[in-house]
Design an enzyme around this catalytic site. Sequence first.
Site, PDB file in Angstrom:
ATOM      1  N   HIS A 144      17.394 -21.299  75.111  1.00  0.00           N
ATOM      2  CA  HIS A 144      17.989 -20.997  76.412  1.00  0.00           C
ATOM      3  C   HIS A 144      18.370 -22.327  77.076  1.00  0.00           C
ATOM      4  O   HIS A 144      17.557 -23.251  77.160  1.00  0.00           O
ATOM      5  CB  HIS A 144      16.970 -20.242  77.255  1.00  0.00           C
ATOM      6  CG  HIS A 144      17.470 -19.768  78.583  1.00  0.00           C
ATOM      7  ND1 HIS A 144      18.233 -18.631  78.742  1.00  0.00           N
ATOM      8  CD2 HIS A 144      17.312 -20.283  79.832  1.00  0.00           C
ATOM      9  CE1 HIS A 144      18.518 -18.459  80.026  1.00  0.00           C
ATOM     10  NE2 HIS A 144      17.979 -19.452  80.716  1.00  0.00           N
TER      11      HIS A 144
ATOM     12  N   MET B 183      23.299 -26.136  85.388  1.00  0.00           N
ATOM     13  CA  MET B 183      23.277 -26.105  86.865  1.00  0.00           C
ATOM     14  C   MET B 183      24.226 -27.161  87.426  1.00  0.00           C
ATOM     15  O   MET B 183      24.303 -28.278  86.896  1.00  0.00           O
ATOM     16  CB  MET B 183      21.871 -26.387  87.374  1.00  0.00           C
ATOM     17  CG  MET B 183      20.817 -25.469  86.778  1.00  0.00           C
ATOM     18  SD  MET B 183      19.228 -25.687  87.581  1.00  0.00           S
ATOM     19  CE  MET B 183      18.153 -24.745  86.476  1.00  0.00           C
TER      20      MET B 183
ATOM     21  N   MET C 125      24.543 -21.446  85.874  1.00  0.00           N
ATOM     22  CA  MET C 125      24.251 -21.343  87.314  1.00  0.00           C
ATOM     23  C   MET C 125      25.211 -22.288  88.019  1.00  0.00           C
ATOM     24  O   MET C 125      24.822 -23.341  88.534  1.00  0.00           O
ATOM     25  CB  MET C 125      22.779 -21.704  87.559  1.00  0.00           C
ATOM     26  CG  MET C 125      21.835 -20.619  87.057  1.00  0.00           C
ATOM     27  SD  MET C 125      20.142 -21.202  86.807  1.00  0.00           S
ATOM     28  CE  MET C 125      20.285 -21.831  85.152  1.00  0.00           C
TER      29      MET C 125
HETATM   30  C1  DX5 Z   1      15.532 -21.337  86.433  1.00  0.00           C
HETATM   31  C2  DX5 Z   1      15.976 -21.245  84.989  1.00  0.00           C
HETATM   32  C3  DX5 Z   1      14.914 -20.854  84.042  1.00  0.00           C
HETATM   33  C4  DX5 Z   1      13.751 -21.786  83.953  1.00  0.00           C
HETATM   34  C5  DX5 Z   1      12.536 -21.005  83.534  1.00  0.00           C
HETATM   35  O1  DX5 Z   1      16.651 -21.481  87.222  1.00  0.00           O
HETATM   36  O2  DX5 Z   1      17.029 -20.308  84.871  1.00  0.00           O
HETATM   37  O3  DX5 Z   1      15.455 -20.616  82.734  1.00  0.00           O
HETATM   38  O4  DX5 Z   1      13.966 -22.846  83.038  1.00  0.00           O
HETATM   39  O5  DX5 Z   1      11.402 -21.801  83.703  1.00  0.00           O
HETATM   40  P1  DX5 Z   1       9.933 -21.179  83.682  1.00  0.00           P
HETATM   41  O6  DX5 Z   1       9.792 -20.414  82.407  1.00  0.00           O
HETATM   42  O7  DX5 Z   1       9.050 -22.386  83.779  1.00  0.00           O
HETATM   43  O8  DX5 Z   1       9.846 -20.290  84.901  1.00  0.00           O
HETATM   44 ZN    ZN Z   2      17.735 -19.725  82.814  1.00  0.00          ZN
END
Ligand code: DX5
Ligand code: ZN
Length: 217
Positions: A37, A41, A72
């Site tokens: 994943h 951002m 994002m």
């Molecule tokens: C947050 C991201 C997530 C993040 C998840 O904006 O989209 O993918 O990396 O991190 P954990 O698993 O630590 O909540």
């Molecule tokens: Zn994510």
Amino acid sequence: MSAPKKTIVAPSILSADFTRLKDELQAIEAAGADWVHVDIMDGHFVPNLTMGPFIVEAFNKLTDLPLDCHLMIQQPERYVERFVKAGADWISVHPEAEGNPRLALEIAKKHGAKAAMALKPATAVWAADGVKDLIEMLLIMTVNPGFSGQEMMTHCLSKYAEARKRFGPDLLLEIDGGVKASNVAAVREAGVQVIVAATAVFGERDYTAAIRGLRGN
Ligand code: DX5
Ligand code: ZN
């Protein structure tokens, strides 16, 4: 296509050690990760700035795992072609973003990626109605996007059953945000097929045990 029996685990590279990216990618692959994943951002849609297409291109050279790119960003339609050409296998865009998320998904598909819509915790599942003809996955976030390491908003877990009812059995449902060993049973119970986790994988010493624990077998 109907939903897979085996839960897909997609470690979020955001929490990897970026001084050792190649080793980290090889380590999660050897540990049984299904996808990587990638949290993209832009410092506008979310108050954090991370990776662009050239980093996705590097990941694509370093791993054979599918790259699940979570955009994002505002105006995703301006950048999506570059991410797909860089090697993104999945593209998720947010309906809350400025611009034209539907167009972004159309472009992603035209260039050979799979399309998904990602919803913030406060966004209702019907926000994906307008793209249901395009998407193969719905990402329902359980933290506000921007950072890893946040606590899961567990009230969001009821949205998976709602999404399943609304969009039928074939749409993959993905969770992102705060998944960890202590809540993963509830996550699977909620009807999720794809688990994203940053902290719960890269924050652990044993990636194999962490991924196995998230998958539940
Ligand atoms: C947050 C991201 C997530 C993040 C998840 O904006 O989209 O993918 O990396 O991190 P954990 O698993 O630590 O909540
Ligand atoms: Zn994510």
